[in-house]
Design an enzyme around this catalytic site. Sequence first.
Site, PDB file in Angstrom:
ATOM      1  N   ASP A  85       0.873  -1.175   0.000  1.00 42.26           N
ATOM      2  CA  ASP A  85       0.000   0.000   0.000  1.00 42.26           C
ATOM      3  C   ASP A  85       0.915   1.231   0.000  1.00 42.26           C
ATOM      4  O   ASP A  85       1.561   1.531   1.008  1.00 42.26           O
ATOM      5  CB  ASP A  85      -0.895  -0.017   1.233  1.00 42.26           C
ATOM      6  CG  ASP A  85      -1.918   1.118   1.221  1.00 42.26           C
ATOM      7  OD1 ASP A  85      -1.722   2.101   0.474  1.00 42.26           O
ATOM      8  OD2 ASP A  85      -2.904   1.029   1.986  1.00 42.26           O
ATOM      9  N   HIS A  86       0.947   1.937  -1.127  1.00 49.04           N
ATOM     10  CA  HIS A  86       1.891   3.041  -1.278  1.00 49.04           C
ATOM     11  C   HIS A  86       1.519   4.252  -0.431  1.00 49.04           C
ATOM     12  O   HIS A  86       2.303   5.200  -0.311  1.00 49.04           O
ATOM     13  CB  HIS A  86       2.003   3.441  -2.752  1.00 49.04           C
ATOM     14  CG  HIS A  86       3.387   3.822  -3.166  1.00 49.04           C
ATOM     15  ND1 HIS A  86       4.384   4.176  -2.280  1.00 49.04           N
ATOM     16  CD2 HIS A  86       3.963   3.911  -4.404  1.00 49.04           C
ATOM     17  CE1 HIS A  86       5.486   4.461  -2.933  1.00 49.04           C
ATOM     18  NE2 HIS A  86       5.266   4.312  -4.225  1.00 49.04           N
TER      19      HIS A  86
END
Length: 468
Positions: free
Chosen positions: A440-441
């Site tokens: 999850d950036h």
Amino acid sequence: MSVSKFTLPDVGEGLTEAEIVQWRVAPGDTIGINQVLVEIETAKSLVELPSPYAGVVGEILITEGTTVDVGTPIITITTDAAGAAPEEPTPSVGASAADSPAPAAPAPASPAAPATPAAGGAAADDASGAMLVGRGSAASMPTRRRRHVGSPVAHETLSAPAPKADPARTATTVASPVIASVGPVVAKPPIRKLAKDLGVDLATVTPTGPIGDVTREDVLREASQVSVFRNIETPEWPSDREERIPVKGVRKAIAQAMVSSAFTAPHVSLFVDVDATRTMEFVKRLKTSTDFAGVKVSPLLIMAKAMIWAVRRNPMVNSTFTNEEIIVRHYVNLGIAAATPRGLIVPNVKDAHEMTLLQLARALEQLTLTAREGKTSPAEMAGGTITITNIGVFGMDTGTPILNSGEAGIVALGTIKQKPWVVDGEVRARYVTTIGASFDHRVVDGDVASRFLADVASIIEEPALLLE
């Protein structure tokens, strides 16, 4: 004598409806309290409903394949005063745990009556040494729903326990993972020819012969497991030009979860090729260890330990993002993605960070058995912090996994097979795998993701680092 109407009970987890999958009784049957009446499917689980009455089945009010609301009468039962259980409320079927953040529904849960797995033989070791889905033959798989007969069930079907080795040979078995190269496979020429004809790599077969040799049965068993995930023959086209499958139940939940994950969390993916030869050597040593006798051991065990070790060094990958805050979990509930006839499930090993290698091996084995028998509960799906998905059992080198909802990291383990690899300036045959991962950036920056994946790879390359 009285006629009681049994209504669809509250199955918990905020669900309000369920599909009638299969009736286990027929009109005129004499039944007892807690005898299974019917199998239902919700978006969360496949559940067997027990009878709160003893008596005779009257009329079945709802046909199989029909979706009904909670509280709808589904069957009548003729009872007498002694046979009824009026003081006990209609049971609420299903676990009371919070909804799982997993991308799909859990496997069947049977709180009131144990599921009955289909008969089948023992399964073999994973051809790649890692696991995602079951390696059992179709005949050995539980087939709870008629349309799924022959489908593979849970990840990593377990093999029969390996024979105990000579104590003189195993006294120093697990003293250190730094060992010599893997020895040659012991097998007679006819066995080697059989393996070649069936496309079985003898290096991946667990030998059960009296002198540690590979037997004919070992090869046939491994071949039957491999065939589960390969199309052995090309079927004829059906007479119908199209097939329409209703999107409901677990499949609907999977679709919603996948869309939510893919379009809520911005994914970033990384990949790395790894020399896994030392991991394969270590696994072979563990299999002959008296401490691990009777316990399933595969490279996935080392992968699981590697991830736990890497999480401790890079805690942000073990977090979850909300609109208000980032929650970093200082514990690991390790999810193992599993394919079942009902769809994808992700049960997790609770507090895996506190386990020794042997304890983790046993926990993974129990997780596998539970999934194979269709008894994975919603509670076993809830609370995961990071996930492993193994596409190696399909012979795939790598992939881009979608995050399990509520988690910031997922790692995909590809197939482990011999390839040319440069060692000290020379090209040698080594066991090589590709590890892929998605993050999850919003939470995990590129440097953190890279360090985490490099840490995982370093353990696969040299398991001795786990001893530090």
